[in-house]
Design a protein around this motif. Structure first.
Motif, PDB file in Angstrom:
ATOM      1  N   UNK A   1       0.778  -1.217   0.000  1.00  0.00           N
ATOM      2  CA  UNK A   1       0.000   0.000   0.000  1.00  0.00           C
ATOM      3  C   UNK A   1       0.812   1.269   0.000  1.00  0.00           C
ATOM      4  N   UNK A   2       0.470   2.165   0.933  1.00  0.00           N
ATOM      5  CA  UNK A   2       1.127   3.456   0.998  1.00  0.00           C
ATOM      6  C   UNK A   2       2.591   3.396   1.356  1.00  0.00           C
ATOM      7  N   UNK A   3       3.033   2.310   2.012  1.00  0.00           N
ATOM      8  CA  UNK A   3       4.453   2.177   2.330  1.00  0.00           C
ATOM      9  C   UNK A   3       5.317   2.206   1.075  1.00  0.00           C
ATOM     10  N   UNK A   4       4.760   1.731  -0.027  1.00  0.00           N
ATOM     11  CA  UNK A   4       5.526   1.710  -1.278  1.00  0.00           C
ATOM     12  C   UNK A   4       5.804   3.117  -1.789  1.00  0.00           C
ATOM     13  N   UNK A   5       4.942   4.075  -1.412  1.00  0.00           N
ATOM     14  CA  UNK A   5       5.131   5.462  -1.831  1.00  0.00           C
ATOM     15  C   UNK A   5       5.985   6.246  -0.845  1.00  0.00           C
TER      16      UNK A   5
END
Length: 405
Positions: free
Chosen positions: A329-333
């Motif tokens: 999820x947002x961890x990838x960004x």
């Protein structure tokens, strides 16, 4: 601009009082900080949230230009969010009455049930259609994929979320991964804009007080205590990191920890792994104490199975602390792998332990990651920037609404 933020289960007032309970987390902070920043920019913001306590007044001032309005929908008591769907028609009717004579310029729904109430209101106000913006914060398709039979979402949630994506003039996704999930669901790509969550850089910063620590390397997990947050993975990894301690913050108040089922489960995992003496459960941590806790860590660990955005890694980065986080999820960004932290696969305590051991053995690398994380938080995730990007989406939604009128 007159802005309505609808957050049916996640009151921004909870962000003042400590987070970490089952239904109090990132969305409360997101709505509170976004509203405050929009108000500081001169806009008039009302946040509509369900009354879950009979004591507060109907309207509460949150910040300059920002009012929280408690919506009577169902009993004035805490109800798990997955049981709130039958109350949304009443919530929507309250919005209709509030907006009939004095409609907002834009209505921004947070979470899918807020979207249902908002869509009902904007269709029935009558004078003119109020432009609607939808932020999901979490998607039913993703929740079902990872939780399977443990998913307590009401039936039909994915179909309703898809319909909201067509009803709203604009959809805000908090990360690129969510955008792709929405497109696969059938939401038109041209309605979706990525606007991430921000971080309060005046509060979360590298300098400042920190909670005292001894000589042991310290890992910190700051999280709601629900199974999918992966705190048990952090405990199992700790068993392979000799000498380190793990501080777990979140859940009920400290005095209520013994009665919490998830705390009991995690304590059993710690005992099974032989690390019960190196795991400390702190209970619910007030918002003012979170930066002190994060700054005291050698590493912050965030290991959920899935994560729509993930505020804690961003807050840790802003505090100058490197993060070990699952690549979801947002961890990838937010987390640049190998630069501001390290990605690991979900539910992999062995891999997680190897990464933690390597980082604890290399203080120079940790310091470099801390500096890089702080720089990234300040350059990309300030609330000033996030609020301006959100306003751009609002204006686009208003234009689209005018064209379709």
């Amino acid at each position: 601009m007159k802005i309505a933020l609808v957050s049916e289960h996640a009151s921004p007032l909870a962000a003042r009082n400590g987070l970490g309970t089952a239904d109090a987390g990132g969305q409360n902070v997101f709505v509170a900080d976004l509203a405050a920043r929009l108000g500081a920019l001169g806009h008039h913001v009302t946040v509509y949230t369900r009354r879950d306590d009979p004591r507060p007044p109907d309207r509460v001032r949150l910040a300059p230009g920002v009012t929280v309005e408690h919506v009577p929908a169902g009993p004035a008591e805490a109800i798990p969010k997955d049981e709130l769907l039958p109350l949304m028609p009443d919530f929507g009717r309250h919005l209709e009455r509030s907006w009939a004579e004095d409609p907002p310029d834009v209505a921004h729904a947070h979470f899918w049930m807020s979207g249902l109430a908002t869509a009902q209101a904007v269709e029935n106000v009558g004078r003119r259609r109020i432009p609607m913006v939808q932020t999901y914060h979490a998607l039913g398709t993703v929740k079902r994929r990872h939780q399977r039979e443990k998913d307590t979402s009401p039936p039909g949630r994915p179909q309703l979320e898809r319909a909201l994506g067509h009803t709203a003039e604009a959809v805000i996704a908090t990360c690129a991964d969510e955008t792709e999930e929405l497109v696969r669901m059938g939401v038109p790509r041209d309605r979706i804009t990525v606007v991430p969550c921000g971080v309060d850089l005046a509060v979360f910063r590298p300098d400042g007080p920190r909670i005292a620590k001894g000589r042991r390397p310290r890992l910190v997990a700051l999280s709601r205590l629900v199974e999918r947050k992966g705190v048990d993975t952090a405990i199992r990894a700790l068993a392979r990191v000799p000498g380190a301690e793990l501080l777990v913050a979140g859940g009920p108040r400290r005095e209520d920890l013994d009665g919490d089922p998830e705390v009991r489960r995690l304590r059993a995992v710690a005992a099974e792994c032989g690390v019960a003496d190196r795991v400390r459960f702190l209970g619910r941590v007030g918002r003012a104490q979170a930066p002190r806790l994060l700054r005291s860590a050698d590493l912050v660990v965030a290991l959920p199975w899935y994560e729509p955005f993930g505020m804690v890694p961003l807050e840790a980065m802003a505090c100058g602390v490197p993060v070990v986080a699952t690549a979801v999820g947002g961890h990838l960004d937010t987390i640049i792998d190998g630069v501001t932290g390290v990605h690991v696969a979900p539910r992999t305590p062995e891999q997680t332990a190897r990464v933690i051991r390597a980082l604890l053995a290399d203080p120079t690398r940790r310091a470099a990651m801390g500096f890089a994380g702080s720089d990234r938080a300040r350059s990309r995730y300030s609330w000033d920037r996030i609020a301006q990007e959100t306003l751009t989406v609002y204006r686009r939604a208003m234009t689209r609404s005018e064209v379709l009128a």
